[in-house]
Scaffold this active site. Sequence first.
Site, short mmCIF file in Angstrom:
data_model
loop_
_atom_site.label_atom_id
_atom_site.label_comp_id
_atom_site.label_asym_id
_atom_site.label_seq_id
_atom_site.Cartn_x
_atom_site.Cartn_y
_atom_site.Cartn_z
N PHE A 105 30.71 -72.02 -5.76
CA PHE A 105 31.20 -70.86 -6.51
C PHE A 105 30.25 -70.56 -7.67
CE2 PHE A 105 33.91 -69.21 -10.02
CZ PHE A 105 34.15 -67.96 -9.46
N GLN A 106 29.87 -69.32 -7.81
CA GLN A 106 28.96 -68.85 -8.85
C GLN A 106 27.61 -69.58 -8.82
OE1 GLN A 106 31.13 -68.57 -12.63
NE2 GLN A 106 31.67 -66.47 -12.07
N MET A 131 13.76 -36.54 -17.45
CA MET A 131 12.43 -36.78 -16.91
C MET A 131 12.42 -36.58 -15.39
SD MET A 131 9.40 -37.26 -17.89
CE MET A 131 9.09 -38.13 -19.43
N LYS A 162 25.76 -77.96 -14.87
CA LYS A 162 26.89 -78.25 -15.75
C LYS A 162 27.04 -79.74 -16.04
CE LYS A 162 31.77 -77.19 -16.40
NZ LYS A 162 32.97 -76.54 -15.85
N GLU A 178 25.82 -59.49 -19.65
CA GLU A 178 24.68 -60.39 -19.88
C GLU A 178 23.35 -59.66 -20.03
OE1 GLU A 178 27.03 -60.91 -17.62
OE2 GLU A 178 27.78 -62.97 -17.79
#
Lengths: 163, 589
Positions: free
Chosen positions: B121-122, B488, B171, B59
Site C-alpha cells: 500500500f502506497q 500563450m 518506515k 505535496e
Amino acid sequence: MKHIISLLMENEAGALSRVAGLFSARAYNIESLTVAPTEDATLSRMTIVTSGSDEVIEQIIKQLNKLVDVVKVLDLNDGRYIERELMLVKVKATGALREEMKRISDIFRGRIIDVADGSYTIELTGSGSKLDAFIEALDKTVILETVRTGASGIGRGDRILKV
Amino acid sequence: MDDSNQQKVSQISGAEIIMRCLQEENVKFVFGYPGGAVLHIYDALFKQNHFKHILVRHEQAAVHAADAFSRATGEVGVALVTSGPGATNAVTGIATAYMDSIPMVVISGQVPTAAIGMDAFQEVDMVGVTRPCVKHNFLIKDVRDIAITLKKAFYIAASGRPGPVVVDIPKDITAEFAEFDYPKTIEMRSYTPVVKGHSGQIKKAVKILLEAKRPMVYAGGGLVLGDASNELVKLARALGYPVTNTLMGLGGYPATDKQYLGMLGMHGTYEANNAMQDCDVLLAVGARFDDRVIGNPDHFLSVPRTIIHIDVDPSSISKRVKVDVPIVGHVQSVLAEMNEVLAAETIKPDAAALKTWWAKIDVWRAKKSASYDGSSSTIIKPQYVIEKLCEVTKGDAFVTSDVGQHQMWAAQYYKFDKPRRWINSGGLGTMGVGLPYAMGCQLAFPDAQVACVTGEGSIQMNIQELSTCKQFHLPIKVILLNNRYLGMVRQWQEFFYENRYSESYMDSLPDFVKLAESYGLIGMNIDKPGDVEGALQDAFAMKDKFVFMNFMTDQKENVFPMVPNGKGISEMILGSDTNANDAADEMEG
C-alpha cells in the site's frame, strides 16, 4: 564513430540503472554494456560500446562524469587499447556438419565446450569484429543460438584506469 | 540490527536522527505533508522546536515552496513527503528545481524495508521514478546510514552545479535506534566539483575581451545561483560593454543600468537579440545557450564570433554551441579573478570601436521593442499592471510568476535591480508554481513585499494553497492578469494555427474575490485602467494582509517581440509590425 568507454563507479545498488538511464534519456546509442565488480569490492568496472560524432562522444563523457556515483571515466579510443568479447555459439553438428563446424572453430581458434548428438557449443574470444567475422563465416541455417557478453576493454601498457 | 529493540541510552531513533541532521544543517523551514510512511518522522518533528514545519495542501506545493525558499535565500530548501502518492506528487516540483539547478533536499517516506517490491500500500519506487530529474538520490537501508546520507545529500545539493537530492527512507528504518554522529565535513571520491577556474584560460579570456570590437555579455541563472552579481557589474562597468540577462538571470545585472539591454531570447528585446547575434566576442556567464535563448543554433552560428563561456558544469559547455574559451569553475571566483587580471592590464578596451558599437545598439534601442499601445481608457493592458506594480513596490519586491504570457510581461516590464528577486520556473515551465513560490519567499522574508504574478489558468493549478497562506498569515499579493484565455497557447494558435483556439478559452472561472474571501482573505476586482494604480497602492498598504487582485485584462494582447520557434534570435516579430499576425504566418511558412 564507434567508441569504447571504460569507467569505474561506486558498487552501489542502482548504479547500473543510472548509466543506462542516462543513455536512454539523452538518446545516446548504446551497442553493449558490461559491468562487474573489480578487485576492490567497492568499485564496479563498466565497459560501454557506443557511437556518435565527436561532439556527442564529448557530451557522453561529460555526462558520465557528472553522475555522482561515477569515479573515473576513460575513452579508450583516445589511446591504444585491447578489446575482448566472449561469444558462445550453438551450431548444428550432424553428418558432414560435424567435421565442418570443428574445422571452422579451429580456424577462428574457438573451443568446442559442449558436445551433443546434434550440436556443438563453440566458445570464441576476440574483438567484436572477429566475432562478427565468425558469424559471417557460418551458414545462417546452422546457427541454433548465439550469446555474446559485450566488449570489455583495457588500455595498453601503462594506460591504467584505477582509483 | 539485532539489538534494535533494546535501545542503549545514547541511541536515538532514526526519526530523531533526521531531526538532528536538519538541525545541524540549520534548516529553518520544512515544507511537507504527513502520511503513513512518515508518521515516526512527524512524531519526532512534533517534539522539536529547531525548525518550523509548513503544512501545505498538496505535496507539489511543498516542493515548490522549498524551491522558492532556496531561490530567494541561496540556502538549501527542504521538503518532506510520504511514500507513494505523496512522493509522486512531489515529482513535478523536483523536476522544476532540477531544470533550474536549485539546491534542495527532499525526504520521502518509503514502505517498510520488508514490504519493498511487494506492491505494498502506497509503495512507489521513488529512487527509480526521480532518477532522471534529480542531481542524485538515495534509498537508506540501515538506520546507521541516515546521518551520513543526509550529510551527503546537503553537500551534493549545494555544491558544484546545485540541484535537488531525494532521500527515500523506509518506515522501519525511522523507528530503529542508532548513535547520532553527524560528520563535520565530507569527502566523496566519486564527486569532486571543480571550483576554481583555470588561470591560463582566464588570462586568455581577458585578452580576447580587450581585443573585442563588438563585445557582448550574456549572463544566466548561474550568475544568480553563484552569487556573482557584484563581480559581473564590476567587470562590465570596467569594460563599458553591453549586458543582457536570460529569463533566469534577471536581476543578476541591474535592469536600470545604462549598459543593460534587457532580456534576450524568444521574447527578448530587439537590442539584446541583435547585439547577441552581431557581436564579435561573447562572454557567457552561467548560461547554457538553450533553445528559448538563442533560437535556432545553426542561425546563431551562421556568423563568426569568439565565445568565452564560464560555467561550473563542464557538460553545459559546448553542448548546443561550440565555444572557443571554456572556463569551468564557480562563476563568482572566476569573475573575481578576471577583474584582478583586468585591473593589472595596461591595454584598454578599443574606445573607437566601442563607440561605433554603442551607436549601433542605440539604433536598435530606438525601436522600443518592449512597448505597447496603452491608449485605451476602458481596457486594462496587462503590461500596464506590471509597470504600475513595479512603481508601487519601487522595483524592490520579490516577484514570483507562473508560466505563460503574464510571466513574460513580468520579466519584460518589472525592472529587477537585485538578484534573487525574480522567482520563476524557467527551464521546466511549470504552471502552478507562482503561489507556492510566493509562500517560500514570504516565509524567508516575512517583512518583504511579495507579489505573485499569475494567470487564471496557472493560479488554478495550485489554488488550494490559499488555505496554507491563511494558516501561516502570509501577506502575499496575488496579481492575477485575467484574460479568460490560456494566453500563450492562444497567442501561438493565433499566429501559427489560423486562429483555431483549441481548448485555450477558460470558461466557468470562479469568482476570485469570493474565493479569496471564503478562505478569510481579501479579494479585489479591478476592471478599469484608471483603478489599477490606486488598487495596487491600497493592496500593498495592507502590509499584514493577503490580497488577491483580479485584474480583468485585454483578452487579445500578445507578447512581443517574439522569435518564432526554429528561427534565429534576430528574426523577431515586433508588436509595431503593421500586421504582426501576418508577419508570424510568413515566418512560419
